[in-house]
Scaffold this motif. Structure first.
Motif, PDB file in Angstrom:
ATOM      1  N   TYR A   1       0.861  -1.178   0.000  1.00 24.54           N
ATOM      2  CA  TYR A   1       0.000   0.000   0.000  1.00 24.54           C
ATOM      3  C   TYR A   1       0.897   1.229   0.000  1.00 24.54           C
ATOM      4  O   TYR A   1       2.124   1.118   0.084  1.00 24.54           O
TER       5      TYR A   1
ATOM      6  N   ILE B   1       2.235   4.772   1.621  1.00 18.16           N
ATOM      7  CA  ILE B   1       2.360   5.451   2.906  1.00 18.16           C
ATOM      8  C   ILE B   1       3.066   6.792   2.732  1.00 18.16           C
ATOM      9  O   ILE B   1       3.623   7.090   1.669  1.00 18.16           O
TER      10      ILE B   1
ATOM     11  N   ASP C   1       1.994   7.004   7.922  1.00 21.43           N
ATOM     12  CA  ASP C   1       0.556   7.070   7.661  1.00 21.43           C
ATOM     13  C   ASP C   1       0.246   6.371   6.342  1.00 21.43           C
ATOM     14  O   ASP C   1       0.942   6.578   5.334  1.00 21.43           O
ATOM     15  N   LEU C   2      -0.802   5.558   6.342  1.00 23.14           N
ATOM     16  CA  LEU C   2      -1.223   4.881   5.111  1.00 23.14           C
ATOM     17  C   LEU C   2      -2.160   5.807   4.341  1.00 23.14           C
ATOM     18  O   LEU C   2      -3.140   6.309   4.893  1.00 23.14           O
TER      19      LEU C   2
ATOM     20  N   ARG D   1      -4.948   6.167   1.752  1.00 20.88           N
ATOM     21  CA  ARG D   1      -5.963   5.393   1.025  1.00 20.88           C
ATOM     22  C   ARG D   1      -6.419   6.124  -0.230  1.00 20.88           C
ATOM     23  O   ARG D   1      -6.503   5.538  -1.312  1.00 20.88           O
TER      24      ARG D   1
ATOM     25  N   VAL E   1      -1.465   1.472  11.759  1.00 25.17           N
ATOM     26  CA  VAL E   1      -0.819   0.600  10.776  1.00 25.17           C
ATOM     27  C   VAL E   1       0.160  -0.339  11.466  1.00 25.17           C
ATOM     28  O   VAL E   1       0.183  -1.548  11.211  1.00 25.17           O
TER      29      VAL E   1
ATOM     30  N   GLY F   1       4.433   0.888   1.372  1.00 28.15           N
ATOM     31  CA  GLY F   1       4.424   0.172   2.646  1.00 28.15           C
ATOM     32  C   GLY F   1       3.899  -1.234   2.410  1.00 28.15           C
ATOM     33  O   GLY F   1       3.381  -1.548   1.326  1.00 28.15           O
TER      34      GLY F   1
ATOM     35  N   SER G   1       2.136  -5.053   4.205  1.00 31.24           N
ATOM     36  CA  SER G   1       1.478  -5.779   5.281  1.00 31.24           C
ATOM     37  C   SER G   1       2.073  -7.186   5.331  1.00 31.24           C
ATOM     38  O   SER G   1       1.852  -8.001   4.432  1.00 31.24           O
TER      39      SER G   1
END
Length: 364
Positions: free
Chosen positions: A140, A142, A160-161, A163, A199, A239, A241
């Motif tokens: 994603y 960030i 910070d992600l 969106r 996150v 970023g 996961s």
């Protein structure tokens, strides 16, 4: 006074004067020398360098050492004698002070940049290692960093992600800039983010960041000094996961050059195969999410440090091979490495004692 005695006295006084001058005259140079080298498979200061939770790991042997360069401090000013001594030494390099500490950055800013690069290298090392093993790693966008004094300071934070930007989903860092620059300086941009703390909490739990934690942040744009475009003062980045927790602990190290060795260490711990076969392998190189190995600085200092520690093989970024080959320590094989796959292939040859087939560095 005899002429010979007078000449000797004058020469002695001149030599003393020159030595004094050498000690007193400060020069705009800094020194690089071999730094510590640490086995990514072992411990440092009593703690494992690599810790993996909630996933089966395997015993390892041998070494996969990352290497470092020791540099003089930002506020230290070498005198002329020290500079000359450094130039004459085999295992050190004297470089312009501005090479290590740009004049437009404070020592604190340089340290911060090194810390950020080190953190980013750890992230990429994890990604490239898991992808090498066929483990899916969702990604994603960030906030990679926030410019001091910029429009986003205090509103957006590193980690910070992102969106959406102005309601549009973003799939890569460039997409953030594309939307922001559609605005005129002074206009506002609306970010939908998941805060960095949420996150990190999700990552620790082995989960994806939850949309329920999302919130909106409005940032006014400023005018870029170079071309007048609208900017918000952030550097977007990728970023990830991770499906389980991988922790890398190594204090007092900065910069991105340990990425390759961290990645190989992670793979070694997660596979039944002993990657080194018990051999002492060291190396260096940046690494990106796709496993590409990049060049680093101070390569000759690192090869000296590795050999002094006992390394027999040194994984060397392809772009650094010509420089590294010019003054290679005796007994150290420089293995040309351009990708994670090539590093894995080299380790297979080493553990199978097929070292004649290793791709070796050649002098330029």
């Amino acid at each position: 006074m005899p002429r010979r005695t007078a000449t000797m006295l004058a020469s002695t006084l001149l030599l003393i004067a020159m030595l004094c001058a050498g000690l007193l005259i400060k020069v705009p140079y800094a020194e690089m020398s071999p730094g510590p080298t640490v086995n990514t498979l072992g411990e440092h200061d009593g703690e494992p360098v690599l810790s993996i939770k909630d996933r089966r790991t395997y015993e390892t042997s041998g070494h996969l050492n990352m290497t470092t360069v020791r540099v003089t401090g930002a506020d230290y000013r070498m005198n002329l004698l020290e500079a000359v001594g450094g130039w004459l030494q085999h295992d050190s390099a004297v470089v312009p002070h501005s090479t290590l500490y740009p004049e437009n950055k404070s020592a604190k800013e340089v340290d911060q940049q090194n810390a950020e690069e080190f953190s980013a290298s750890q992230e990429s090392a994890k990604v490239s290692a898991l992808r090498e093993l066929g483990i899916r790693v969702p990604s994603y966008i960030i906030v990679g960093s926030v410019v001091k004094g910029g429009a986003s300071e205090g509103k957006l934070h590193a980690g910070d992600l992102i969106r959406t930007v102005d309601g549009e989903p973003v799939k890569d860092p460039k997409g953030v800039a594309d939307i922001v620059t559609k605005h005129k300086p002074g206009e506002k941009v609306r970010f939908t983010i998941i805060p960095a703390a949420d996150v990190k909490a999700a990552q620790k739990a082995g989960k994806k960041p939850s949309p329920r934690d999302a919130r909106q942040v409005v940032v006014g744009t400023k005018k870029a000094e170079d071309d007048g475009r609208a900017i918000v003062g952030i550097q977007p980045a990728a970023g990830h996961s991770f499906p389980f927790d991988i922790d890398i602990k190594l204090a007092d190290v900065g910069g991105p050059s340990a990425g390759l060795m961290f990645s190989l260490g992670i793979v070694d711990k997660l596979t039944r195969e002993d990657l080194t076969g018990g051999s002492f392998v060291a190396g260096t190189g940046t690494i990106d999410d796709k496993g590409k190995v990049g060049a680093i600085g101070g390569i000759q200092m690192k090869t000296v440090a590795a050999r002094a520690k006992g390394a027999k093989y040194f994984l060397t970024p392809s772009a650094n091979c010509p420089s590294a080959s010019k003054d290679k320590p005796d007994g150290l094989t420089l293995v040309r490495t351009g990708t994670m796959d090539e590093a894995m292939d080299a380790l297979e040859k080493i553990r199978n004692d097929d070292t004649a087939a290793l791709p070796r560095c050649k002098a330029g």
